[in-house]
Design a protein around this motif. Structure first.
Motif, short mmCIF file in Angstrom:
data_model
loop_
_atom_site.label_atom_id
_atom_site.label_comp_id
_atom_site.label_asym_id
_atom_site.label_seq_id
_atom_site.Cartn_x
_atom_site.Cartn_y
_atom_site.Cartn_z
N ARG A 107 0.79 -1.47 0.03
CA ARG A 107 -0.04 -0.05 -0.10
C ARG A 107 0.85 1.68 -0.05
N PHE A 108 1.01 1.91 -1.36
CA PHE A 108 2.25 2.67 -1.46
C PHE A 108 1.44 4.19 -1.04
N SER A 109 2.51 5.37 -0.75
CA SER A 109 2.16 6.51 -0.77
C SER A 109 3.23 7.64 -1.10
N MET A 110 3.21 8.73 -1.78
CA MET A 110 4.72 9.05 -2.55
C MET A 110 3.52 10.70 -2.51
N THR A 111 4.48 11.35 -1.61
CA THR A 111 4.30 13.22 -1.87
C THR A 111 5.28 13.76 -2.67
N ASP A 112 4.77 14.21 -3.79
CA ASP A 112 6.12 15.82 -4.38
C ASP A 112 6.57 16.75 -3.40
N ARG A 113 7.60 16.10 -3.03
CA ARG A 113 8.10 17.90 -2.69
C ARG A 113 9.28 18.71 -3.53
N SER A 114 8.72 18.36 -4.30
CA SER A 114 9.77 19.05 -5.24
C SER A 114 9.72 20.85 -5.22
N ASN A 115 8.90 21.39 -4.02
CA ASN A 115 7.71 22.60 -4.12
C ASN A 115 8.20 22.83 -1.90
N ASP A 116 9.05 21.97 -2.11
CA ASP A 116 8.72 21.76 0.15
C ASP A 116 10.11 22.72 -0.11
N THR A 117 10.25 24.01 -0.37
CA THR A 117 11.03 24.98 0.26
C THR A 117 11.69 24.29 1.33
N LEU A 118 11.57 24.40 2.52
CA LEU A 118 12.07 24.18 3.82
C LEU A 118 13.05 22.80 3.60
N TYR A 139 0.61 4.72 -12.51
CA TYR A 139 2.13 5.43 -12.27
C TYR A 139 1.98 6.32 -12.86
N ARG A 140 0.90 7.84 -13.19
CA ARG A 140 0.24 8.67 -13.51
C ARG A 140 1.43 9.33 -12.45
N SER A 141 1.49 10.95 -13.35
CA SER A 141 2.46 11.92 -12.37
C SER A 141 1.41 12.50 -11.78
N ILE A 142 1.89 13.37 -11.07
CA ILE A 142 1.37 13.99 -9.85
C ILE A 142 2.26 15.47 -10.05
N PHE A 143 1.66 16.43 -9.45
CA PHE A 143 2.25 17.53 -8.73
C PHE A 143 2.81 18.42 -8.11
N PRO A 144 3.81 18.85 -7.34
CA PRO A 144 4.30 19.06 -7.17
C PRO A 144 3.52 20.07 -5.39
N GLY A 145 3.43 19.18 -4.29
CA GLY A 145 2.52 19.44 -3.22
C GLY A 145 1.72 18.43 -2.86
N GLU A 146 1.50 17.44 -4.21
CA GLU A 146 0.43 16.49 -4.07
C GLU A 146 0.70 14.76 -3.68
N THR A 147 0.10 14.41 -3.13
CA THR A 147 0.32 12.60 -2.96
C THR A 147 -0.23 11.78 -4.14
N ILE A 148 0.19 10.56 -4.18
CA ILE A 148 -0.36 9.63 -4.97
C ILE A 148 -0.45 8.67 -3.77
N HIS A 149 -1.78 7.93 -3.85
CA HIS A 149 -1.62 6.76 -3.57
C HIS A 149 -2.55 5.32 -3.83
N PHE A 150 -2.61 4.35 -3.65
CA PHE A 150 -2.40 3.26 -4.44
C PHE A 150 -0.86 1.96 -4.29
N GLU A 151 -2.39 0.82 -4.44
CA GLU A 151 -1.41 -0.26 -4.53
C GLU A 151 -0.77 -1.35 -5.74
N TRP A 152 -0.26 -1.74 -5.30
CA TRP A 152 0.25 -3.18 -6.05
C TRP A 152 0.56 -4.88 -5.35
N THR A 153 0.24 -5.90 -5.50
CA THR A 153 0.33 -6.77 -4.95
C THR A 153 1.87 -7.65 -5.91
N ALA A 154 2.64 -8.43 -5.00
CA ALA A 154 3.34 -9.21 -5.55
C ALA A 154 3.20 -10.61 -5.46
N ASN A 155 3.39 -10.74 -7.66
CA ASN A 155 3.41 -12.14 -8.05
C ASN A 155 4.17 -12.95 -8.22
N TYR A 156 4.98 -12.24 -8.59
CA TYR A 156 6.55 -12.84 -9.06
C TYR A 156 7.33 -12.72 -8.40
#
Lengths: 369, 369, 369
Positions: free
Chosen positions: C133-144, C176-193
């Motif tokens: 269960r994966f998530s990723m935030t695009d922090r390219s605009n995270d100036t801090l 696998y779609r692109s998100i904008f800076p500040g957004e977080t994408i959430h999706f899941e995948w199952t390991a088959n092989y």
């Protein structure tokens, strides 16, 4: 796999214990035996049987002694020839590091660094379990030997050298270390795995030492030989040269080597040498080729025009078998044993099917004429 | 393996001889039968059964006749389509060598040399044991056919051509020899090994002829078909173009070809053509792709985004099986059959994962829409 | 294979039905059982058993939320370390996309794009059947977060990002779609092989995003673990950098990336880092390395000096086994698990044997000291 076998044997023992003899026993035992043979003949997916492997070797020694008359000693051959395997537990081999002008293509003399005065160095051939007792003298300062090879009047440089056997399993810090001009290194290693393995000088810059010609092939046969029978065997080493002109001769173009843009790509050191003088074969014969790509940088897609590779054993190990291949793609420091039939009378070119390489010299032929 | 089998059969025969019949015999025989089937189904590690192979073929002939109306003849298809296999021992195929302007990318017209007016040439598909009776006319001087394709007013050059089938086992000196413009060569070859094999023009400079577009794919099916069932099949040929501008159109940049630095890398001859017009599939379907990398110089790491290659058969031979691969690395003149499932509705790009190549055009897609 | 098994079972059932009991039955059943086990343990040449595979996943979601304190979350490790596999059906992982200056070689600071502030990104390790269960935030605009990493005063650019898991079987258009800076994408995948799989940013230009550092490794273990036991495990990711200077730091040289001519080639992101600080081992130990070549363009011929690769599992799947290899040639987006023994005390360098790459940084060592 071993567990199944164990179960079967346990079962057999139990049967005997319970007095289950007579014709039933005979029949049953034979079935079990057949199963056992089958089990052993199947590919084992567990650990290899590494019991007989020899890991490591006594410390290398370095001596100083007068240069010997010959630059090689022992059961060696020059590719495409393949030497016979000596019938002994230990095989003594000496190949000296020399500097000499080497004719790569007609009139193209290259300031090469070699093992045994040849690019590639001699072919070594042993059997799994045999120990190679190796020595090498750095003759880069052997003016008597080197000066006669000169064309452009400039001395060849003295240089440290070393040798690294991919077939060995020993501490490289010790055995593969560099020696100074005039020194001789002695060490041994035991052949644990069947295959076709590279050897090369491992003195930095390794790229420079390999590109200058210090590369070659060791063939390690399986303990019980190969599972196939062939009519002829040939050794093919593919290497790249990176050249620029210096006076009348050629020297390494290090920048080209770093960009992986070769000037020549050759089979057994000389561009296109087997086109005018093809290797021999007869129609219907099965040929085995030991193909070693020594790079130092690029792959080869080895292909024989007019036939199909019946068997391909990756890195020369019959367990790594591919069948019915049109070519085999080998990285720099990868090898294969390939076997194929000459289908009818004719001339069968063999090439690196990365065709820019073929046109830089990686082109030869086998002919029935 | 054969020895074990022989032992078992001998054993069975001996049992019968000694009057060991009744229920014991039945049971025992069935066990032996099961073992025998098992033994045959296991991978044979000895020599292939080469008994049915056809080595060589009658001498090629060269004729002169008026140009035929069509540039191809026989059971051919253009990739990504795959032709049906004719139900006959001998398959007649004709593909002519032509010169024409070929649109590689929108508005990018290349002075191509082709088989059958197409880059790649048509897909040939036969079964192990079938004989291909092949002919090809060199139409490079067929002004009627070629002139209509011109854009920049300059004539396309007349040129010798030839064809080399990696699937054949015949003397290349004879069958794969070059013919002159206006001539037609006739020869045959028999498919001995299953696989996906390259064909290409073998007239020097081979690099030039291949880079100009004279490349294609032969599919040879196993005698009893493939061990798997699929819902769809697609043929993908990957090739490199090396271009420079000449007037309004593009011609070969030989220097770039020698440096292995392509301008475009494509699937089936046109850069990125399956991105706007994806190949079709449905969710849950199993897809088989015949992937042939014709180079002429570089490898491809073929990958389908969003799925995993359930099976990979190197050079298209089911005996050379890899499973669960994220990609398959194929040298120039190497191929694979890959099979994969479309996991859910969506669009699944496929690429050469050497991503500079993907961005030069080696990028496509399969879509459920 | 299944047919044979079925026949045997049918036979067994029939025997039972006919009242064939007693000692004969026992013995017979055990034989059948042994055969059945054998059949299952042999390599299946038919379709894989795909019954337990999970194809597709619920739609991805994109949220906006404040940046979290940490840039990674979950059972992750940084190569060469390998994380433990969590004991759960579902594994929660978060790795944020960040921009930061990354020291590739001493004093060479590169404007990298990363997953989890690291090149390569963290190692993910799961077992077949587990769901990520994966998530990723695009922090390219995270100036801090980013500004503190600056050296040359110029801001790092905001940029869309995404992530593509080669181990997943899901619709890339969605997950696998692109998100904008500040957004977080959430999706899941199952390991088959089982295998060693690449992950990378898939936002165009993919070449640019990968070359900038957005690459990493997922290890998927077989359901029942590996067939071998090892003493140590290491993760090695090989990648290429293409650099040009911009002020005091380095940025991507896109032209060099398109020509596949790297500036540095590294193991785990930093040129030659394991030469002065070798990985640890003891003489006699068996080492397992998870080797992932992420390219983005070139192959590697992975080799360990002084030993032989006892086992090589292509793409990390034990079914794809080669034995006794001197090296393994891996395309960009290909991997292998390699196992080898440290034969005696010493230092064992490992390299990309395409030696120009070794000299650009693809050189490390394992040492017993």
């Amino acid at each position: 796999m071993k567990k199944i076998l164990f179960t079967l044997l346990l079962h057999a023992t139990a049967c005997m214990w319970h007095g289950f003899f007579g014709k039933h026993f005979m029949k049953y035992t034979l079935s079990l035996l057949a199963l056992a043979v089958l089990l052993f003949s199947c590919k084992d997916n567990g650990n290899n049987n590494n019991d007989n492997m020899v890991y490591g070797a006594p410390k290398a020694t370095v001596t100083k002694e007068p240069f010997s008359k010959e630059v090689i000693k022992g059961p060696l051959a020059f590719a495409p020839a393949v030497p016979a395997i000596p019938d002994a537990d230990t095989v003594d081999i000496k190949m000296d590091a020399t500097h000499k002008l080497y004719e790569v293509s007609r009139g193209v003399f290259y300031k090469a660094w070699t093992f045994g005065d040849s690019v590639p160095g001699p072919v070594i051939r042993v059997r799994v379990g045999q120990t190679v007792r190796f020595s090498m003298t750095d003759r880069s300062n052997d003016t008597l030997h080197n000066v006669s090879m000169q064309m452009n009047g400039q001395p060849l440089p003295n240089m440290q050298h070393s040798i690294d056997f991919h077939a060995g399993m020993v501490n490289p810090e010790d055995k593969y270390r560099s020696i100074f001009p005039g020194e001789t290194i002695h060490f041994e290693w035991t052949a644990n795995y069947p295959g076709v393995f590279m050897y090369h000088c491992a003195t930095p810059s390794v790229l420079v030492h390999m590109a200058n010609g210090m590369i070659g092939m060791v063939i390690v046969e399986p303990k019980d030989g190969y599972p196939t029978k062939v009519d002829r065997e040939y050794a093919i080493v593919q290497n790249e040269y990176y050249m620029k002109k210096q006076g009348d001769v050629y020297v390494l173009d290090t920048a080209a080597a770093k960009l992986k843009q070769p000037t020549y790509v050759t089979f057994n050191g000389k561009a296109g040498q087997y086109v005018p003088r093809p290797l021999k074969a007869k129609a219907g014969e099965r040929i085995r080729m030991y193909v070693m790509n020594v790079g130092p940088n690029n792959p080869t897609n080895f292909h024989v025009i007019g036939t199909i590779l019946d068997k391909v054993w990756l890195d020369g190990n019959p367990k790594n078998e591919l069948v019915g291949m049109q070519s085999v793609y080998l990285g720099p420091a990868s090898s294969a044993i390939v076997e194929f039939v000459i289908p009818e009378n004719g001339t069968y070119p063999f090439v690196d099917h990365s065709f820019a390489n073929a046109e830089m010299g990686a082109s030869g032929a086998i002919s029935t004429e």
